[in-house]
Design an enzyme around this catalytic site. Structure first.
Site, mmCIF file in Angstrom:
data_model
loop_
_atom_site.group_PDB
_atom_site.id
_atom_site.type_symbol
_atom_site.label_atom_id
_atom_site.label_comp_id
_atom_site.label_asym_id
_atom_site.label_seq_id
_atom_site.Cartn_x
_atom_site.Cartn_y
_atom_site.Cartn_z
ATOM 1 N N ASP B 352 0.878 -1.150 0.000
ATOM 2 C CA ASP B 352 0.000 0.000 0.000
ATOM 3 C C ASP B 352 0.928 1.215 0.000
ATOM 4 O O ASP B 352 2.037 1.146 0.509
ATOM 5 C CB ASP B 352 -0.850 -0.040 1.263
ATOM 6 C CG ASP B 352 -1.626 1.224 1.451
ATOM 7 O OD1 ASP B 352 -2.311 1.621 0.490
ATOM 8 O OD2 ASP B 352 -1.541 1.827 2.532
ATOM 9 N N ASP B 546 -1.455 -0.993 6.292
ATOM 10 C CA ASP B 546 -1.828 -0.783 7.687
ATOM 11 C C ASP B 546 -3.023 -1.681 7.983
ATOM 12 O O ASP B 546 -3.796 -2.027 7.096
ATOM 13 C CB ASP B 546 -2.109 0.698 7.968
ATOM 14 C CG ASP B 546 -3.450 1.140 7.456
ATOM 15 O OD1 ASP B 546 -4.460 0.722 8.039
ATOM 16 O OD2 ASP B 546 -3.480 1.886 6.459
ATOM 17 N N ASP B 550 -6.640 -1.514 5.364
ATOM 18 C CA ASP B 550 -6.292 -2.542 4.395
ATOM 19 C C ASP B 550 -6.695 -3.942 4.838
ATOM 20 O O ASP B 550 -6.290 -4.925 4.225
ATOM 21 C CB ASP B 550 -4.781 -2.518 4.128
ATOM 22 C CG ASP B 550 -4.346 -1.188 3.560
ATOM 23 O OD1 ASP B 550 -5.158 -0.563 2.857
ATOM 24 O OD2 ASP B 550 -3.210 -0.777 3.814
#
Lengths: 71, 651
Positions: B352, B546, B550
């Site tokens: 991410d 995180d 996510d």
């Protein structure tokens, strides 16, 4: 429901697998894992399974339940 | 029913007492078994018997009795119980083997069999010794986790009324103000209400650099205050603290299984009954073919005591324990044993962007000043101080002003910038749209702006009285170690991918900076899991993000790395949780998993090899029962010791 059982008296791998099998025999227990290393059993079960049932299953194999905590 | 955390403190001495207990049994057993050994071997050693038959057998029986039925009683009782409950364990084998051998001593007076009673005592003495050494090694395997348990503070100094008093940690209540002096442990999780200091958080997060703490920063219990006095308001106590969560997480991982262990588990389940049957068949066979009852019993006993389910059963859990303890020390928390095995199948690692690769918070990265930089920043920060926008905050933070200039007529122009008056000057700070609106020409700065924008940065143009005095570029900066971590992963052959909700341009700029070639941009948070699923068609995917936003993607991936930040730790998602908010942890976790899994494989190989070789040798009658017992004890000690050797691996 998930429960953690602190067990006393285990000292070998067969001990752990015995308790595991005994716990799994309780109706309503979905999964049971016993760790010899930290002397704990992890049980995933339906609400109908009481702490007494778990204690009995542990005792049946010759070990003692110190405490049971709910997650 | 809920038990407090200190339940864990209670069971910790249990381990010590177990070791002490085995040690006591071992000493006493040998005190008796050594004279027995002399009695048994005197003829061979000295050429004559110290004590004539049958008195020596009587003496051996007398000396051997307490070895078996006092010091070995827990083993004999536990093992014999198996014959009534049909839950056989390791003890059942030893109990049967030693009791049968002991009985031959009594029967030997009738002349039917040879005396094995001395052997019984020797076997028990070696068994107890093996258990003692194994318990020691097992204790060592858990030493890192134990250290975590011992980490929590015992006492706190709290403010009650106007007085400072020292209380036990259990008496600290939420909302209490705790006073933490330099060098002291912060008693429990809280918020700084007064004071500034550097805090060493390495023991819980693995982050080696101390964290600067000031008013309204969160601090973690059990971390060490280094140089200033901190007044901390307690926000979490007991089993809700960060440390308690970490401990629980690490412990619970021990209750998960590594798939490779399945076969070993299946064998362990039927191991003892099978060996009992095998020993019986072996004795029967030997008696049938040789007619020698003594020999048949001896071989049977050897088979009983050589079989070692422990090596099989301990192979995985001990290695997992050492591995997760090593990880915990560095802030790598392995939640599921399965992740260790899956790790080696991972081909693609998806990151991410915001908060994972980057800091997740905009920062001033470049300043292009037409006037003195200090002046530019003073003007900009004074104005932006009045705005709540994250970009404004970044500018204020960068300027680090002690005193702000007075601003009149401040206005936020939504989506474009801000304006106001400082002294006699009209100040405008904003984007191109705002400049066009205010008819301020930025033609001469087009190149600078373009350059910053091509790097994925947001530019703020600062104008004073219609003239541009500078450009400030703001971006969500890359974390200091993201570049090196990703470089290591690329080098290791992983396909690295970045996923983000940002536009393609910003995303590509960041990806280029950190060395990621593949970018999936413009992804809505809820679609991240779907993208992971698509990638999974091409191989096993690890997702790093995180734990909160996510969570679905972490779940979808084969191995999910949840990055914690500060005191927030998302426990529910992620197979591996990194307490330190840095990508270095991903590299370390991969190395650790591979090393741990390697150890597990070694251990399992050893345990299988030992049993498949040793048992047939015993059946063939080639092993003396005492030697068989020594081999058995050594095999489980080897497995645990080998697991402890994992520590030598640098991760």
């Amino acid at each position: 429901m998930k429960k953690r059982i602190l067990i006393q008296g285990m000292h070998c791998a067969s001990c752990a697998s015995n308790i595991e099998r005994s716990l799994k025999k309780i109706p309503g227990v979905k999964s049971a894992r016993v760790s010899l290393m930290i002397k704990k059993g992890y049980v995933e079960c339906e609400d109908s399974v009481s702490d007494e049932d778990l204690k009995k299953a542990v005792a049946r194999t010759g070990y003692r339940t110190v405490s049971i905590e709910k997650e | 029913m809920e038990k407090e955390m200190d339940e864990h403190h209670h069971d910790e001495p249990v381990e010590d007492s177990e070791i002490r207990d085995w040690k006591r049994k071992m000493m006493w057993s040998w005190a008796l078994a050594i004279p027995i050994a002399f009695l048994m071997l005197s003829e061979r050693l000295f050429g004559f018997s110290i004590i004539e038959m049958p008195y020596s057998i009587i003496l051996i029986l007398v000396l051997g009795f307490p070895v078996l039925f006092v010091f070995g009683w827990s083993t004999i009782r536990g093992g014999m119980r198996g014959f009534t409950s049909f839950y056989f364990n390791m003890d059942s084998l030893i109990a049967l083997g030693t009791v049968v051998a002991y009985i031959t001593g009594i029967l030997s007076f009738s002349g039917i069999v040879q005396d094995y009673s001395g052997v019984a005592a020797m076997i028990m003495a070696f068994f107890v010794t093996g258990k003692y050494v194994e318990a020691l090694a097992r204790g060592r395997a858990g030493q890192e986790i134990r250290k975590l348990l011992e980490l929590s503070a015992k006492k706190a100094r709290v403010l009650r009324g106007n007085r400072e008093i020292e209380v036990a940690i259990e008496e600290v209540k939420i909302g209490d103000i705790m006073i933490v002096k330099p060098g002291e442990k912060i008693p429990t999780d809280g918020l700084v209400v007064r004071g500034e200091s550097a805090v060493d958080e390495s023991m819980v997060t693995g982050e080696s650099l101390p964290a600067e703490k000031k008013k309204s920063d969160a601090v973690i219990g059990a971390t060490i205050n280094q140089d200033g006095i901190l007044y901390v308001k307690a926000t979490k106590i007991g089993k809700d603290t960060f440390l308690a969560h970490i401990i629980r997480l690490v412990e619970d991982a021990q209750g998960t299984k590594v798939p490779i262990q399945k076969l070993a588990d299946k064998i362990t389940n039927i191991f003892v009954p099978s060996i009992l049957v095998l020993a019986l068949l072996t004795s029967g066979g030997w008696f049938y073919f040789s007619g020698d009852l003594s020999r048949a019993i001896g071989v049977g006993v050897a088979v009983l005591v050589i079989a070692c389910p422990c090596a099989l059963g301990l192979a995985t859990p001990t290695a997992l324990m050492v591995g997760s303890g090593m990880g915990a020390k560095k802030g790598i928390l392995i939640r599921k044993g399965e992740a260790i095995q899956t790790m080696k199948e991972i081909k693609i690692i998806v990151f991410d962007k915001t908060g994972t690769i980057t800091k997740g918070k905009p920062e001033v990265t470049n300043i292009h000043a037409e006037v003195k930089e200090n002046y530019l920043m003073e003007i900009a920060a004074s104005l932006e101080k009045l705005s709540e926008h994250p970009i404004a905050k970044a500018i204020v933070e960068k300027a680090k002003l002690k005193k702000f200039r007075e601003v009149k007529g401040f206005k936020v122009l939504r989506g474009r910038g801000v304006e106001g008056k400082i002294g006699k000057s009209d100040i405008v700070i904003g984007n191109r749209t705002l400049m066009n609106e205010k008819k301020i020409s930025f033609k001469d700065f087009e190149k600078v702006i373009e350059k910053f924008e091509s790097q994925g940065k947001t530019t703020m143009i600062v104008a004073e009285n219609g003239k541009i005095i500078g450009i400030i570029a703001v971006a969500d900066a890359v974390k200091s170690d993201s570049i090196s971590a990703i470089a290591q992963l690329n080098e290791a052959g992983y396909r690295t991918v970045m996923i983000t909700g940002d536009n393609e341009r910003t995303a590509k700029a960041i990806a280029k900076e950190v060395g990621i070639k593949e970018v999936i941009a413009n992804v809505l948070p809820e679609d991240k899991a779907k993208k992971v699923e698509e990638l999974q068609k091409e191989g096993f995917v690890a997702f790093v993000g995180d734990g909160i936003n996510d969570a679905p993607a972490l779940k979808q991936s084969n191995v999910g790395f949840a990055l914690g930040s500060g005191t927030d730790i998302a426990i529910e998602s992620g197979d591996i949780v990194l307490a330190k908010n840095s990508l270095e942890g991903v590299v370390q976790a991969i190395n650790l998993s591979k090393a741990t899994f390697g150890k597990i494989k070694q251990n399992l190989f050893w345990a299988f090899a030992y049993n498949t070789i040793a048992i047939p040798v015993a059946v063939a009658g080639l092993l003396h029962p005492v030697i068989a017992e020594i081999a058995m004890a050594l095999s489980s000690i080897t497995v645990v010791t080998n697991a402890n050797l994992l520590r030598r691996k640098k991760i």
